[in-house]
Design an enzyme around this catalytic site. Structure first.
Site, PDB file in Angstrom:
ATOM      1  N   CYS A  86       0.809  -1.226   0.000  1.00 34.44           N
ATOM      2  CA  CYS A  86       0.000   0.000   0.000  1.00 34.44           C
ATOM      3  C   CYS A  86       0.841   1.275   0.000  1.00 34.44           C
ATOM      4  CB  CYS A  86      -0.957   0.001   1.185  1.00 34.44           C
ATOM      5  SG  CYS A  86      -2.063  -1.402   1.162  1.00 34.44           S
ATOM      6  N   HIS A 117      -3.441   7.089   2.326  1.00 33.93           N
ATOM      7  CA  HIS A 117      -3.865   5.786   1.810  1.00 33.93           C
ATOM      8  C   HIS A 117      -5.246   5.459   2.386  1.00 33.93           C
ATOM      9  CE1 HIS A 117      -4.162   1.660   0.844  1.00 33.93           C
ATOM     10  NE2 HIS A 117      -3.850   1.209   2.043  1.00 33.93           N
ATOM     11  N   ASN A 161     -10.129  -0.530   0.170  1.00 33.69           N
ATOM     12  CA  ASN A 161      -8.680  -0.335   0.133  1.00 33.69           C
ATOM     13  C   ASN A 161      -8.152  -0.925  -1.175  1.00 33.69           C
ATOM     14  OD1 ASN A 161      -5.908  -0.605   0.412  1.00 33.69           O
ATOM     15  ND2 ASN A 161      -5.981  -1.370   2.510  1.00 33.69           N
TER      16      ASN A 161
END
Ligand code: ACO
Length: 320
Positions: free
Chosen positions: A111, A247, A277
């Site tokens: 990520c 993020h 996500n």
């Protein structure tokens, strides 16, 4: 020299999976998912591949930047879910968009990947090696999720986001990045083709494993730390930053980070409710959304910050 963002693009798969649909797969419900994560739905790839999504996002970014693919010198793709080990996604994108004059490679930092690819691109520009760089984050998390694990399958979605960087004089450009390999066991995605040479046997498909609470604590600690590090480098105060693009993992992580930074939540754009996500894609998808809505003005000061498996965390301070 710094790389200024000339254009952005994004692509998410057509198929939308609502929280209610997941309740048919695992013991969960819409209210729990919304309350604990902020996520309402996510897009899941059916026909689309990581490289297809990356190329679509790249086309949009090129179109907005009003440059031809032949002007691109370097293609960097952040991904932890490439379609194949090789050729890399960047070379597939090069082929798809006909960027004949570019070189390309992938970079995997889960990520945090988009931030590390962005920083790598800026370093190439500062070194004078390349002028026009296409930076993409693209992930198909649905391929590595255990769809029977309610602790993780509710969190992720698929997609891609891209930015075009062009070398220009001036502009703000500060970076920070960290890894903690020793802490990496709390979030892992093992290779699906790992062989045990001592005891050869067919390995069951392995998936993403996560200690959610420990990742949560790590994120809430690491994001404010990296923001502080960037502000110190730039000799700026948090009040001077227009927006913090974090993020998009969990609404509660972003809210807790905002509180620790001491900045109003309205300065933390969020779209995780729509996409979940999307790993390396989350920040460029969000940037593209804000850009296309006209919510970013030239001269805005932004901090981008990613965190995730590795463990790794990275941030950049830039001027739009
Ligand atoms: N639906 C209903 N109940 C659930 C679900 C679910 N989907 N998942 C867990 N529960 C249950 C648990 O079993 C537990 O039940 P119990 O009390 O009977 O034991 C209860 O809910 C609480 O579980 P917790 O794990 O304590 O829930 P928490 O509030 O920590 O939320 C979550 C879990 C959402 C995973 C949270 O920890 C989180 O967001 N962590 C960070 C995850 C993250 O951001 N990961 C991505 C990192 S980026 C990358 O690199 C991939």
């Amino acid at each position: 020299m710094t790389g200024r963002i000339l254009g952005t693009g994004a692509y998410v798969p057509a198929r939308i999976v609502e929280n209610q649909e997941l309740a048919k797969l695992v013991d969960t419900n819409d209210a729990w998912i919304r309350e604990r994560t902020g996520i309402a739905r996510r897009h899941v790839a059916e026909e689309e591949t990581t490289s297809y999504m990356a190329a679509q996002a790249a086309r949009e970014a090129l179109c907005q930047a009003e440059i031809s693919s032949e002007e691109v010198d370097l293609i960097l793709v952040a991904t932890s879910t490439p379609d194949t080990i090789f050729p890399c996604v960047a070379c597939e994108v090069q082929k798809a968009i006909k960027a004949a004059n570019s070189v390309g490679f992938d970079l995997n930092a889960a990520c945090s990947g988009f931030l590390l690819a962005y920083q790598t691109a800026q370093a190439y520009i500062q070194a004078g090696l390349y002028k026009t760089i296409l930076v993409i984050g693209s992930d198909s998390m649905s391929h590595v999720i255990d769809w029977t694990d309610r602790g993780t399958c509710i969190l992720f979605g698929d997609g891609a986001g891209a930015v075009i960087l062009r070398a220009e004089e001036g502009g703000l450009c500060f970076h920070a990045a960290h890894s903690d390999g020793a802490g990496g066991g709390v979030l892992t995605g093992r290779s699906r083709h790992r062989k045990d040479w001592e005891e050869p046997k067919h390995m069951e498909e392995t998936f993403l494993h996560m200690d959610g609470q420990r990742v949560f604590k790590f994120a809430v600690r690491s994001v404010p730390e990296i923001v502080e590090e960037l502000l110190k480098q730039a000799q700026m105060k948090q009040e001077e930053i227009d927006y913090f693009f974090l993020h998009q993992a969990n609404k509660r992580i972003i809210e807790a980070a905002a509180k620790r930074i001491g900045a109003e939540i309205s300065r933390f754009p969020m779209n995780l409710q729509e996409y979940g996500n999307t790993s390396a894609a989350s920040i460029p998808i969000l940037l593209d959304e804000w850009n296309r809505k006209g919510l970013l003005k030239r001269g805005n000061k932004l901090i981008l910050a990613g965190f995730g498996a590795g463990l790794s965390w990275a941030g950049s301070l830039l001027e739009w």
